[in-house]
Design a protein around this motif. Sequence first.
Motif, short mmCIF file in Angstrom:
data_model
loop_
_atom_site.label_atom_id
_atom_site.label_comp_id
_atom_site.label_asym_id
_atom_site.label_seq_id
_atom_site.Cartn_x
_atom_site.Cartn_y
_atom_site.Cartn_z
N ASP A 55 -3.95 57.17 -46.56
CA ASP A 55 -4.53 56.31 -45.53
C ASP A 55 -6.02 56.05 -45.76
N PHE A 82 -6.64 51.20 -49.04
CA PHE A 82 -7.31 49.89 -49.05
C PHE A 82 -8.55 49.93 -49.94
N ARG A 88 -17.77 47.75 -45.08
CA ARG A 88 -16.77 48.36 -44.20
C ARG A 88 -17.04 49.86 -44.08
N ARG B 131 2.64 44.03 -50.66
CA ARG B 131 2.98 44.19 -49.25
C ARG B 131 4.16 45.16 -49.08
N ARG B 143 2.09 48.34 -40.95
CA ARG B 143 1.32 47.19 -40.46
C ARG B 143 0.12 46.89 -41.37
N GLY B 144 -0.22 47.83 -42.23
CA GLY B 144 -1.29 47.58 -43.21
C GLY B 144 -0.99 46.39 -44.10
N SER B 147 -2.88 43.52 -42.88
CA SER B 147 -4.29 43.76 -42.55
C SER B 147 -5.20 42.74 -43.23
N LEU B 149 -7.91 43.42 -44.24
CA LEU B 149 -8.63 44.17 -45.29
C LEU B 149 -8.09 43.81 -46.68
N ASP B 152 -10.14 41.20 -48.34
CA ASP B 152 -11.56 41.49 -48.12
C ASP B 152 -12.46 40.84 -49.17
N PRO B 161 -1.02 37.30 -45.82
CA PRO B 161 -0.20 38.13 -44.93
C PRO B 161 0.79 37.32 -44.08
#
Lengths: 130, 462
Positions: A55, A82, A88, B131, B143-144, B147, B149, B152, B161
């Motif tokens: 995460d 990510f 961020r 995805r 759900r990421g 996102s 992000l 980005d 998405p």
Amino acid sequence: MNYRIPLRTVIGLSGILLLALYSSLQSSTAAVNDPAQIAALQQRLQGVVRDVPRDAMLAYVSDVAPDESTIYGIQYVLAPRFIVKDSRPHRLVLGNFRQPVDYAEFARARGWIVVKEYPQGVVLFEKRPE
Amino acid sequence: MIFLITVAAPVLIGYLLVRALLPTLKPAWVGILLTLSLGAGCGVALLSLLRFLGQITIGAFWISEIVLLCGVYFLRRDDRVQGESRAINAWGWLLGAVLAVAVGMQIVNFSRVSEGMPHGQWDAWAIWNLRAAFLAEPGAAWRGGFSPLLSDFPGNFATHPDYPMLLSEYVARCWALTGSRETAVPIFVAALFSFATVALLVSALTYLRSWTIGAIGGLILLSNATFTLNTSTQYADVPLSFFFLATGVLLLLADADREGPGYAMILAGFMAGCAAWTKNEGLVFAAVVSLALCICVLLGKLPARRLLLFCSGLALPLAVVIYFKIVLAPGSLPVSLSHIGESARYTQILTAFWTEACSMGAGLSHPAAYLALAFLALGVSPRFLQSPLLRVSLGIWITMLAAYFVVYVVTPYDLAWHLGSSLGRVLTQLVPGATLLLLAICGTAEQTSAATPIEPKKRKRN
């Protein structure tokens, strides 16, 4: 009763047979290589995948300007982590270097610490708590 | 073993569902091939929808799949038998042998490309499989996959998405069940849709027309460079082409069975809905098909009950897509209406369409050459040309082509880049269905030879 096949049918079907045979024999594809080198990227980043929580959000730093292929390739390999912009909130920074770099000096100059060095120019930094 | 069970489940579930809704088709091998190929895509779509519904509700993925399997197993079958066994003539055997060679070459080429690029091409790892990696996560981490992000970093290649999720959700299902991100899964899915598309085209044309036409259909599809190059990319275009083709096949099957209960229309609606769950172009397709069928009902060419059956099949996937688009990943429609008056764009787009159409084959070995030879050999069957749903289907394909043209006219992106990066793929979506419809109006070798009986030789009198 026997039936005769019209000449145009014979010509048409013969043409299709010949074309299809020619096309099949010509269609052999040579071996291909992935221009984005995703498999190689996966190899380089396997240590990071092993060590970084799923995460996590990581910023990215490199000695070359990040191109889309590299950024999205890294994002794909590290998902569900990510890769985010430096602006961020994040604790970890992924370093990806082509040239030899003094990682400790690089980190000190930015107020970070080196968490772990991996082969082939990959390094994980951590921001010091402020 | 787990991998085999994981990938076999959708084929079994889909097969049982299609078998329940269609009559038993003859010749037997054609019926089995048609049911299996329809069932493979149908099962993948069902499990993808089921996983998504599980994610937004209570989970319980394994249990819901087992319940679904039991449900379709106990569905009451349509016991009628349709079609007839037909002998294959010498031409049929020859065409069959060459088709086998073409399929074999396609398997070799697919394996070579997949071995060299196991993660697929750009969009596969930057969009669809990326995805899937999020969707395979337990808890709320899936759900990421939507996102912001993920987009980005600036650039043309955002991770989109808002793209529908059939492919990603199904790959995620397999990754979650096997517990690892094996590249074998997206490769298998690509192979499944590619070969199911070929099998569906061949079997549908064989059932509706003749084995000669079916084999020619398979050869035309496998000679189409645009289609074959896209089979191993792991993009969503070949799966979308499968759902377009499946919708067309089921409309023609329903048309060929006007006295029956018309359950093929339920499957046709479901397949059109699955197209919308695969890519945004599928939403346009579902709207165009629905509109065309409404017009047919208004003109008295189609009973209203059949339209209702179509809508009942469409309802579930379309509801899921609408929920997804409104709640989870609302996207914007990139349109620049100011381009409509620029005549140079029309010329540029037409030129690109022509160039792309020409590059579907090399030299003489072009799908258009096969079609020309097929029409030379077999002529046109007036009876099939008068079929209302065949005419409607031809209209749907022409409308889709026109819709793609309009999208390029109003695109806000650099036109040359947009055409270069997508035109080949969007034409791939229409190719199998167009091949079906064009060959469906051909005569058959059996008809042309039946029209010319050999006169018995007169004996010479001594």
